[in-house]
Motif scaffolding. Sequence first.
Motif, PDB file in Angstrom:
ATOM      1  N   GLY A   1       7.186  -1.684  20.240  1.00 31.20           N
ATOM      2  CA  GLY A   1       7.341  -0.317  19.758  1.00 31.20           C
ATOM      3  C   GLY A   1       6.136   0.253  19.051  1.00 31.20           C
ATOM      4  O   GLY A   1       6.219   1.337  18.458  1.00 31.20           O
ATOM      5  N   SER A   2       5.000  -0.433  19.122  1.00 33.01           N
ATOM      6  CA  SER A   2       3.822   0.015  18.384  1.00 33.01           C
ATOM      7  C   SER A   2       3.395   1.428  18.776  1.00 33.01           C
ATOM      8  O   SER A   2       3.109   2.260  17.922  1.00 33.01           O
ATOM      9  CB  SER A   2       2.661  -0.951  18.593  1.00 33.01           C
ATOM     10  OG  SER A   2       1.499  -0.493  17.951  1.00 33.01           O
ATOM     11  N   ALA A   3       3.352   1.690  20.076  1.00 32.27           N
ATOM     12  CA  ALA A   3       2.889   2.996  20.534  1.00 32.27           C
ATOM     13  C   ALA A   3       3.843   4.110  20.147  1.00 32.27           C
ATOM     14  O   ALA A   3       3.435   5.269  20.012  1.00 32.27           O
ATOM     15  CB  ALA A   3       2.713   2.981  22.051  1.00 32.27           C
ATOM     16  N   ALA A   4       5.115   3.779  19.938  1.00 32.67           N
ATOM     17  CA  ALA A   4       6.132   4.797  19.631  1.00 32.67           C
ATOM     18  C   ALA A   4       6.374   4.940  18.138  1.00 32.67           C
ATOM     19  O   ALA A   4       7.353   5.561  17.737  1.00 32.67           O
ATOM     20  CB  ALA A   4       7.441   4.430  20.336  1.00 32.67           C
ATOM     21  N   ARG A   5       5.487   4.385  17.322  1.00 27.02           N
ATOM     22  CA  ARG A   5       5.693   4.462  15.875  1.00 27.02           C
ATOM     23  C   ARG A   5       5.827   5.909  15.407  1.00 27.02           C
ATOM     24  O   ARG A   5       5.208   6.825  15.947  1.00 27.02           O
ATOM     25  CB  ARG A   5       4.552   3.777  15.130  1.00 27.02           C
ATOM     26  CG  ARG A   5       3.243   4.534  15.153  1.00 27.02           C
ATOM     27  CD  ARG A   5       2.128   3.732  14.505  1.00 27.02           C
ATOM     28  NE  ARG A   5       1.872   2.503  15.236  1.00 27.02           N
ATOM     29  CZ  ARG A   5       1.563   1.351  14.659  1.00 27.02           C
ATOM     30  NH1 ARG A   5       1.482   1.265  13.343  1.00 27.02           N
ATOM     31  NH2 ARG A   5       1.340   0.282  15.397  1.00 27.02           N
ATOM     32  N   LYS A   6       6.648   6.106  14.386  1.00 27.02           N
ATOM     33  CA  LYS A   6       6.875   7.439  13.829  1.00 27.02           C
ATOM     34  C   LYS A   6       6.063   7.598  12.547  1.00 27.02           C
ATOM     35  O   LYS A   6       6.082   6.725  11.680  1.00 27.02           O
ATOM     36  CB  LYS A   6       8.358   7.644  13.528  1.00 27.02           C
ATOM     37  CG  LYS A   6       8.701   8.997  12.912  1.00 27.02           C
ATOM     38  CD  LYS A   6      10.188   9.072  12.605  1.00 27.02           C
ATOM     39  CE  LYS A   6      10.540  10.404  11.942  1.00 27.02           C
ATOM     40  NZ  LYS A   6       9.880  10.558  10.618  1.00 27.02           N
ATOM     41  N   GLY A   7       5.363   8.671  12.452  1.00 20.10           N
ATOM     42  CA  GLY A   7       4.591   8.945  11.252  1.00 20.10           C
ATOM     43  C   GLY A   7       5.430   9.656  10.205  1.00 20.10           C
ATOM     44  O   GLY A   7       6.638   9.772  10.307  1.00 20.10           O
ATOM     45  N   PHE A   8       4.745  10.159   9.172  1.00 19.12           N
ATOM     46  CA  PHE A   8       5.450  10.888   8.124  1.00 19.12           C
ATOM     47  C   PHE A   8       5.729  12.317   8.564  1.00 19.12           C
ATOM     48  O   PHE A   8       5.087  12.861   9.467  1.00 19.12           O
ATOM     49  CB  PHE A   8       4.653  10.871   6.822  1.00 19.12           C
ATOM     50  CG  PHE A   8       3.321  11.594   6.896  1.00 19.12           C
ATOM     51  CD1 PHE A   8       3.232  12.968   6.703  1.00 19.12           C
ATOM     52  CD2 PHE A   8       2.149  10.893   7.147  1.00 19.12           C
ATOM     53  CE1 PHE A   8       2.025  13.635   6.771  1.00 19.12           C
ATOM     54  CE2 PHE A   8       0.915  11.545   7.215  1.00 19.12           C
ATOM     55  CZ  PHE A   8       0.859  12.920   7.029  1.00 19.12           C
ATOM     56  N   ASP A   9       6.709  12.946   7.916  1.00 19.26           N
ATOM     57  CA  ASP A   9       7.055  14.339   8.172  1.00 19.26           C
ATOM     58  C   ASP A   9       7.682  14.918   6.908  1.00 19.26           C
ATOM     59  O   ASP A   9       7.693  14.246   5.859  1.00 19.26           O
ATOM     60  CB  ASP A   9       7.968  14.456   9.404  1.00 19.26           C
ATOM     61  CG  ASP A   9       9.337  13.811   9.216  1.00 19.26           C
ATOM     62  OD1 ASP A   9       9.752  13.577   8.061  1.00 19.26           O
ATOM     63  OD2 ASP A   9      10.008  13.544  10.230  1.00 19.26           O
ATOM     64  N   PRO A  10       8.197  16.144   6.941  1.00 17.30           N
ATOM     65  CA  PRO A  10       8.740  16.747   5.721  1.00 17.30           C
ATOM     66  C   PRO A  10       9.926  16.015   5.098  1.00 17.30           C
ATOM     67  O   PRO A  10      10.331  16.355   3.977  1.00 17.30           O
ATOM     68  CB  PRO A  10       9.128  18.158   6.171  1.00 17.30           C
ATOM     69  CG  PRO A  10       8.182  18.467   7.278  1.00 17.30           C
ATOM     70  CD  PRO A  10       8.045  17.159   8.014  1.00 17.30           C
ATOM     71  N   ALA A  11      10.493  15.033   5.789  1.00 20.92           N
ATOM     72  CA  ALA A  11      11.549  14.231   5.173  1.00 20.92           C
ATOM     73  C   ALA A  11      10.981  13.241   4.169  1.00 20.92           C
ATOM     74  O   ALA A  11      11.732  12.638   3.399  1.00 20.92           O
ATOM     75  CB  ALA A  11      12.335  13.490   6.249  1.00 20.92           C
ATOM     76  N   ASP A  12       9.659  13.086   4.158  1.00 21.29           N
ATOM     77  CA  ASP A  12       9.007  12.083   3.309  1.00 21.29           C
ATOM     78  C   ASP A  12       8.502  12.681   2.001  1.00 21.29           C
ATOM     79  O   ASP A  12       8.376  13.903   1.854  1.00 21.29           O
ATOM     80  CB  ASP A  12       7.832  11.459   4.061  1.00 21.29           C
ATOM     81  CG  ASP A  12       8.292  10.539   5.183  1.00 21.29           C
ATOM     82  OD1 ASP A  12       8.901   9.511   4.865  1.00 21.29           O
ATOM     83  OD2 ASP A  12       8.043  10.867   6.353  1.00 21.29           O
ATOM     84  N   ALA A  13       8.190  11.789   1.077  1.00 17.25           N
ATOM     85  CA  ALA A  13       7.511  12.131  -0.168  1.00 17.25           C
ATOM     86  C   ALA A  13       6.389  11.120  -0.349  1.00 17.25           C
ATOM     87  O   ALA A  13       6.634   9.906  -0.338  1.00 17.25           O
ATOM     88  CB  ALA A  13       8.468  12.097  -1.349  1.00 17.25           C
ATOM     89  N   ILE A  14       5.156  11.598  -0.491  1.00 20.14           N
ATOM     90  CA  ILE A  14       3.965  10.749  -0.516  1.00 20.14           C
ATOM     91  C   ILE A  14       3.564  10.451  -1.962  1.00 20.14           C
ATOM     92  O   ILE A  14       3.515  11.351  -2.801  1.00 20.14           O
ATOM     93  CB  ILE A  14       2.803  11.435   0.223  1.00 20.14           C
ATOM     94  CG1 ILE A  14       3.185  11.736   1.687  1.00 20.14           C
ATOM     95  CG2 ILE A  14       1.543  10.591   0.165  1.00 20.14           C
ATOM     96  CD1 ILE A  14       2.184  12.626   2.413  1.00 20.14           C
TER      97      ILE A  14
END
Length: 619
Positions: free
Chosen positions: A114-127
Amino acid sequence: MRLLLALCLCLCSAAAQAREFAIDHLEPASWWVGMKHHRVELMVHGQGIASLAPRVGHPGVVVSDVQKLANPNYLFVTLDIAADAAPGTFDIELLQGDRVAARRPFLLQAREAGSAARKGFDPADAIYLITPDRFVNGDPGNDSVPGMREAADRKDPNGRHGGDLAGIAAHMDYVAGMGFTQLWPTPLLENNQPRFSYHGYAITDLYRIDPRFGSNEDYRALSARARGLGVGLLMDVVLNHIGSSHWWMQDLPTADWINHGGTFSPTNHLRSTVQDPHAAPQDHAAFVEGWFSPGMPDLNQRNPHLATYLIQNSLWWIEYAGLSGIREDTFGYADSQFLSAWGKAILDEYPGFSMVGEEWSGSPATVAHWQRGKANADGHVPWMPSMMDFPLHIALREAFKEAKEGDVGFTGLYEMLGNDYLYPEAASLVVFAENHDTTRLLANVDGDVGLFKMAMAYLATVRGTPQFFYGSEVLMQGPRERDDGRIRADMPGGWRGDAKNAFTGTGLSASELDAQDYLRRLLQWRKGTPVVQHGKLRHYGPEDGVYVYFRHDGKDTVMVALNRNATARTLLPARFAEYLDGATGSDVMTGTAVSFERPLSLPGKSATIMQVRRGPGTR
């Protein structure tokens, strides 16, 4: 005599032909089977190495191209890796005739599922942004390391203090428990500079974690631990420049590898020259080709080998460390065409990956130029999914700068959001009130905790992905004027013997504990409230120092009322009948019921966040 002389010459010639060569650098020294980027250009460096011929003997891997430069100490060797190549270690051999004159192992690895399909951050996240050297010292044994030019000196605000990967890993439960879902450390790669090496932005080895932080393996282990706690790891990538102690500076691959031939020439910082149709060409060149400082040589990404090197380096770290995102430093200072190629290459490999660029400009038009989907008049095609929202950052800090009566401040914040039409996807921007390059928010509001909390509530509920700065949750304040070493102060409790401990609460004042608890409850609520992550935004013009906006998605609605005044204000619900007519509500932070049938009382210097519930038959 002649025979003896001839024999000597023959022996000398044979010795020269048979002399040993050494590969000093092979970068990258590993890759993966099954990557879309399967043609990997290796930088091979060593004295006189260009006189040799490369060879590999591994099934599914062939040398498809060899490039020699004017500098005889470099070879650029392209490996073509078949999709069915077997993982394993094999040697990169360099031949002098039929003789192997030098060799270096190369590791070919299998990709994680699943490496290529990894999901990055989006507005659901808090950095959560941290300065690693100032966060937690988990291993005092690596504070100073032989061979590294700068030793630890915690008494020096601009020196190294000893924070490391071991300290971060040991406190990942704190990060996750606060409600943060992404961790952004400032650069962790080797910075073997004589001074100011703690901040990480003058990199001297692009494939090595600084040993004063730990090892490459420690970095990968941190990423895995973070993922196990529901936290992604962002890498702070620097494409624009390197540190003056980088080994390249002792033996440049090409004369144009560094802008201005490796001689310091400062940038003019005129970032608008990239888009300005009237800008003088020499002003634009001075911006993108100029150096930040004598200690940060400016890279020339127009050089095709350097461009490939930087692209591959980013791909390598994503795959190696299991990254969920990249924050790219000094974005607009690099060559525009290269930035397109770099961004596209990463998204081709990882379509769901996230990247955010730093364009420190108060102009939404300047920032929007770099976001993916923007149709630019100059023909530049951007690939960055997100940008740091510096225009909103500047307006936010002005709005909360000090307690004022009336609408001064909030109007500027309201109007800045009105520029969202300039962005291809404003909801994907990263919003923030402070970072490692600004004074802290609490200093900006002169220590006013009420205003600080309002700003935190705004970040958590406005459109975009919110980013927070370490230590602010326990009211770290710092100086009012920019002083980087003191702004990036040590996290309380990160060092043995600290009187205060942000992680356990020991020694914290009542107000510090309250602020920490406030942000924790706010972010934990946000994690479970999709409407404030992805819902639409509707805001109303500020009146009498009160700013009201809604997040809504057709199913759920959240109302936010910010009162910047020192005293309480009354809010009439009738103005917001579109959302409140026939509705009931509750205060998100206190859980108390809220009635919209009578005026709402808003305490002074407060953010009131309300869950709005619509009854049957209401609009």
